[in-house]
Design a protein around this motif. Structure first.
Motif, PDB file in Angstrom:
ATOM      1  N   TRP A  87      13.144  86.994 127.694  1.00  0.00           N
ATOM      2  CA  TRP A  87      13.794  86.809 126.392  1.00  0.00           C
ATOM      3  C   TRP A  87      12.981  85.877 125.509  1.00  0.00           C
ATOM      4  O   TRP A  87      12.803  86.126 124.321  1.00  0.00           O
ATOM      5  CB  TRP A  87      15.207  86.266 126.598  1.00  0.00           C
ATOM      6  N   VAL A  88      12.481  84.787 126.072  1.00  0.00           N
ATOM      7  CA  VAL A  88      11.661  83.844 125.306  1.00  0.00           C
ATOM      8  C   VAL A  88      10.372  84.521 124.835  1.00  0.00           C
ATOM      9  O   VAL A  88       9.968  84.380 123.676  1.00  0.00           O
ATOM     10  CB  VAL A  88      11.355  82.572 126.144  1.00  0.00           C
ATOM     11  N   ALA A  89       9.732  85.281 125.700  1.00  0.00           N
ATOM     12  CA  ALA A  89       8.491  85.974 125.330  1.00  0.00           C
ATOM     13  C   ALA A  89       8.732  86.975 124.207  1.00  0.00           C
ATOM     14  O   ALA A  89       7.963  87.042 123.246  1.00  0.00           O
ATOM     15  CB  ALA A  89       7.899  86.677 126.556  1.00  0.00           C
ATOM     16  N   VAL A  90       9.806  87.730 124.294  1.00  0.00           N
ATOM     17  CA  VAL A  90      10.120  88.712 123.255  1.00  0.00           C
ATOM     18  C   VAL A  90      10.438  88.024 121.934  1.00  0.00           C
ATOM     19  O   VAL A  90      10.003  88.478 120.870  1.00  0.00           O
ATOM     20  CB  VAL A  90      11.289  89.622 123.711  1.00  0.00           C
ATOM     21  N   SER A  91      11.148  86.922 121.967  1.00  0.00           N
ATOM     22  CA  SER A  91      11.483  86.229 120.723  1.00  0.00           C
ATOM     23  C   SER A  91      10.243  85.614 120.076  1.00  0.00           C
ATOM     24  O   SER A  91      10.108  85.627 118.852  1.00  0.00           O
ATOM     25  CB  SER A  91      12.558  85.167 120.955  1.00  0.00           C
ATOM     26  N   VAL A  92       9.325  85.094 120.863  1.00  0.00           N
ATOM     27  CA  VAL A  92       8.083  84.538 120.314  1.00  0.00           C
ATOM     28  C   VAL A  92       7.221  85.635 119.715  1.00  0.00           C
ATOM     29  O   VAL A  92       6.721  85.507 118.590  1.00  0.00           O
ATOM     30  CB  VAL A  92       7.310  83.753 121.406  1.00  0.00           C
ATOM     31  N   ILE A  93       7.050  86.725 120.429  1.00  0.00           N
ATOM     32  CA  ILE A  93       6.240  87.837 119.926  1.00  0.00           C
ATOM     33  C   ILE A  93       6.890  88.450 118.682  1.00  0.00           C
ATOM     34  O   ILE A  93       6.209  88.779 117.705  1.00  0.00           O
ATOM     35  CB  ILE A  93       6.029  88.900 121.029  1.00  0.00           C
ATOM     36  N   TYR A 128       6.930  89.292 112.832  1.00  0.00           N
ATOM     37  CA  TYR A 128       7.669  89.240 111.572  1.00  0.00           C
ATOM     38  C   TYR A 128       6.919  88.428 110.529  1.00  0.00           C
ATOM     39  O   TYR A 128       6.699  88.878 109.410  1.00  0.00           O
ATOM     40  CB  TYR A 128       9.063  88.646 111.786  1.00  0.00           C
ATOM     41  N   PHE A 129       6.523  87.212 110.880  1.00  0.00           N
ATOM     42  CA  PHE A 129       5.892  86.343 109.900  1.00  0.00           C
ATOM     43  C   PHE A 129       4.497  86.818 109.517  1.00  0.00           C
ATOM     44  O   PHE A 129       4.089  86.696 108.365  1.00  0.00           O
ATOM     45  CB  PHE A 129       5.864  84.895 110.376  1.00  0.00           C
ATOM     46  N   MET A 130       3.756  87.386 110.444  1.00  0.00           N
ATOM     47  CA  MET A 130       2.438  87.916 110.087  1.00  0.00           C
ATOM     48  C   MET A 130       2.595  89.136 109.191  1.00  0.00           C
ATOM     49  O   MET A 130       1.816  89.341 108.264  1.00  0.00           O
ATOM     50  CB  MET A 130       1.630  88.231 111.335  1.00  0.00           C
ATOM     51  N   GLY A 131       3.615  89.933 109.430  1.00  0.00           N
ATOM     52  CA  GLY A 131       3.873  91.087 108.570  1.00  0.00           C
ATOM     53  C   GLY A 131       4.334  90.670 107.184  1.00  0.00           C
ATOM     54  O   GLY A 131       3.903  91.222 106.173  1.00  0.00           O
TER      55      GLY A 131
END
Length: 75
Positions: A12-18, A23-26
Motif C-alpha cells: 500500500w505504501v509503495a503504491v501510494s508513493v508511486i 500524479y505530480f509529474m503529470g
C-alpha cells in the motif's frame, strides 16, 4: 499472518508513493489554467514529492477563453 499484513502495508505504501509521483509529474507537464499559473502551494508540494522544479517554459496556458474570461470581454 503477520507476514501477510506487513506485505499488504508495504504494498500500500509503495503504491501510494508511486501514484503520488505519477500524479505530480503529470500535473507539472499538463497545460495549466491562468488562475493556477502561480500556485505556490502546488509548486512547493510538487517539489517536495518529486524533487523537481516546475519548468514554466514547458507549460502552456489552457482555456485562454473560458466562461470567466468570456464574461469580461468587451462587447
Amino acid at each position: 499472518m503477520a507476514i501477510l499484513i506487513s506485505l499488504l502495508v508495504v504494498g500500500w505504501v509503495a503504491v501510494s508513493v508511486i501514484g503520488s509521483l505519477a500524479y505530480f509529474m503529470g500535473e507539472q507537464s499538463k497545460p495549466i489554467h491562468e488562475r493556477n499559473w502561480a500556485s505556490d502551494k502546488f509548486a512547493t508540494l510538487a517539489k517536495s514529492i518529486t524533487g523537481l522544479d516546475i519548468d514554466y517554459t514547458q507549460r502552456t496556458p489552457a482555456y485562454a477563453i473560458d466562461a470567466y474570461n468570456s464574461r469580461n470581454l468587451p462587447r
